[in-house]
Design a protein around this motif. Sequence first.
Motif, short mmCIF file in Angstrom:
data_model
loop_
_atom_site.label_atom_id
_atom_site.label_comp_id
_atom_site.label_asym_id
_atom_site.label_seq_id
_atom_site.Cartn_x
_atom_site.Cartn_y
_atom_site.Cartn_z
N ARG A 15 0.90 -1.13 -0.02
CA ARG A 15 -0.06 0.00 -0.05
C ARG A 15 0.79 1.24 0.14
O ARG A 15 2.05 1.27 0.37
CB ARG A 15 -0.91 -0.05 1.30
CG ARG A 15 -2.14 -0.60 1.04
CD ARG A 15 -2.90 -0.80 2.47
NE ARG A 15 -4.22 -1.45 2.23
CZ ARG A 15 -5.02 -1.67 3.20
NH1 ARG A 15 -4.65 -1.37 4.69
NH2 ARG A 15 -6.17 -2.38 3.11
N ASP A 18 1.28 6.20 3.38
CA ASP A 18 0.56 6.54 4.43
C ASP A 18 -0.63 5.78 4.80
O ASP A 18 -1.21 6.15 5.83
CB ASP A 18 0.00 8.05 3.89
CG ASP A 18 1.18 9.10 4.08
OD1 ASP A 18 2.13 8.84 4.48
OD2 ASP A 18 1.01 10.28 3.33
N GLN A 19 -0.96 4.76 4.05
CA GLN A 19 -1.99 4.00 4.60
C GLN A 19 -1.59 2.52 4.84
O GLN A 19 -2.63 1.75 4.78
CB GLN A 19 -2.77 3.95 3.02
CG GLN A 19 -3.37 5.25 2.49
CD GLN A 19 -4.05 5.24 1.17
OE1 GLN A 19 -4.49 4.07 0.83
NE2 GLN A 19 -3.41 6.06 0.26
N SER A 68 -12.24 6.11 -3.39
CA SER A 68 -11.41 5.54 -2.48
C SER A 68 -11.17 6.16 -1.31
O SER A 68 -11.39 7.75 -1.22
CB SER A 68 -9.99 5.45 -3.37
OG SER A 68 -9.40 6.68 -3.45
N PRO A 69 -10.21 5.66 -0.46
CA PRO A 69 -9.89 6.59 0.89
C PRO A 69 -9.13 7.80 0.45
O PRO A 69 -9.39 8.89 1.12
CB PRO A 69 -9.29 5.48 1.89
CG PRO A 69 -9.61 4.20 1.56
CD PRO A 69 -10.06 4.33 0.14
N ASN A 70 -8.22 7.58 -0.55
CA ASN A 70 -7.48 8.87 -0.99
C ASN A 70 -8.39 9.89 -1.40
O ASN A 70 -8.01 11.13 -1.26
CB ASN A 70 -6.57 8.48 -1.96
CG ASN A 70 -5.44 7.73 -1.36
OD1 ASN A 70 -4.81 8.46 -0.45
ND2 ASN A 70 -4.86 6.69 -1.86
N ARG A 73 -9.77 11.53 1.44
CA ARG A 73 -8.58 12.38 2.01
C ARG A 73 -8.79 13.52 1.40
O ARG A 73 -8.64 14.94 1.79
CB ARG A 73 -7.45 11.66 2.11
CG ARG A 73 -6.30 12.56 2.63
CD ARG A 73 -4.97 11.55 2.67
NE ARG A 73 -3.92 12.59 2.90
CZ ARG A 73 -2.32 12.19 3.25
NH1 ARG A 73 -2.25 10.99 2.50
NH2 ARG A 73 -1.51 12.95 3.22
N GLY A 94 -13.76 1.09 3.30
CA GLY A 94 -12.64 1.98 3.68
C GLY A 94 -12.92 3.43 3.40
O GLY A 94 -12.78 4.16 4.27
N SER A 95 -13.58 3.69 2.37
CA SER A 95 -13.80 5.10 1.96
C SER A 95 -15.15 5.30 2.62
O SER A 95 -15.05 6.60 3.23
CB SER A 95 -14.43 5.15 0.60
OG SER A 95 -13.31 4.82 -0.54
N ALA A 98 -13.65 6.31 6.35
CA ALA A 98 -12.88 7.72 6.29
C ALA A 98 -13.87 8.81 6.06
O ALA A 98 -13.82 9.75 6.84
CB ALA A 98 -12.08 7.56 4.82
N ASP A 236 -8.57 -4.20 6.02
CA ASP A 236 -7.42 -4.74 6.95
C ASP A 236 -8.10 -6.07 7.72
O ASP A 236 -7.28 -7.04 7.32
CB ASP A 236 -7.21 -3.85 8.13
CG ASP A 236 -6.34 -2.73 7.43
OD1 ASP A 236 -6.24 -2.59 6.19
OD2 ASP A 236 -5.93 -1.65 8.40
#
Length: 256
Positions: A15, A18-19, A68-70, A73, A94-95, A98, A236
């Motif tokens: 990954r 940062d993740q 996505s989580p990015n 972010r 995951g998203s 977040a 995870d």
Amino acid sequence: MAELPLAGLNIVVTRPRDQAAGLMRHLQALGARPLLFPLLEIAPAPDQAALQAFVQRAADYRLLVFISPNAVRYGMAALQRIPQGVRVAAVGQGSAQALHALGVGEIIVPAERFDSEGLLELPMLQDVGGWHIAILRGDGGRELLGDTLRARGAEVEYVTCYRRSAPALDVPAWLAARPDVIVVTSSEALAHLWQGLGEAAASLAQSSVLCVAHPRIAEIARQQGWQRVVVTSAGDDGMCDGLVAWASQHSTASRA
């Protein structure tokens, strides 16, 4: 005391830097030796003016979809808050997590299949005629979501929130790590791995288990030549549970 289920396994996590921390902690708690070799680097979108222009008209949309989580972010860093009356969707858990962490309440998200197909199957996205929808993502990616929503009558705009790039791979370091398992969470990362390793890729494809969180990535991996591919649930917890189940079914050879 019973042996930890992943004891002694060298598990490479690919990954973005940062993740990766949460997954690495989880793997370590299960007895593994996690090693970080990022296959993607994430950075803010190069065209910040376009992102800010989207922010100015965000209230005009009926739905914002975070890929996505990015996307969460960087998209939420620009937006600060979801405009009143605008609905929010996420492709995966995951998203969604977040978004929840940032105070976003009601989120449209698949319950089982965490991809564009899973989102498109939801009843609330079948009749979207006349909707103005923004899809927040990185630079490029699959077009299925936007194409399908347009076919259903929506006006769709892609918003680039971040960019992805492939770091140069240190092939000797990869081989020296002697990975028992390599965790890959996107088809793009898998492509970078295969291309970046060059001739060494075939050796790892024979000696290492590849752990992926989606059947589509597994299909690509098998086409590349990976011999042992483990498909787990997303996130995870899903990946760790899948690895524990795999480890319980396969005896681990002794290692130096």
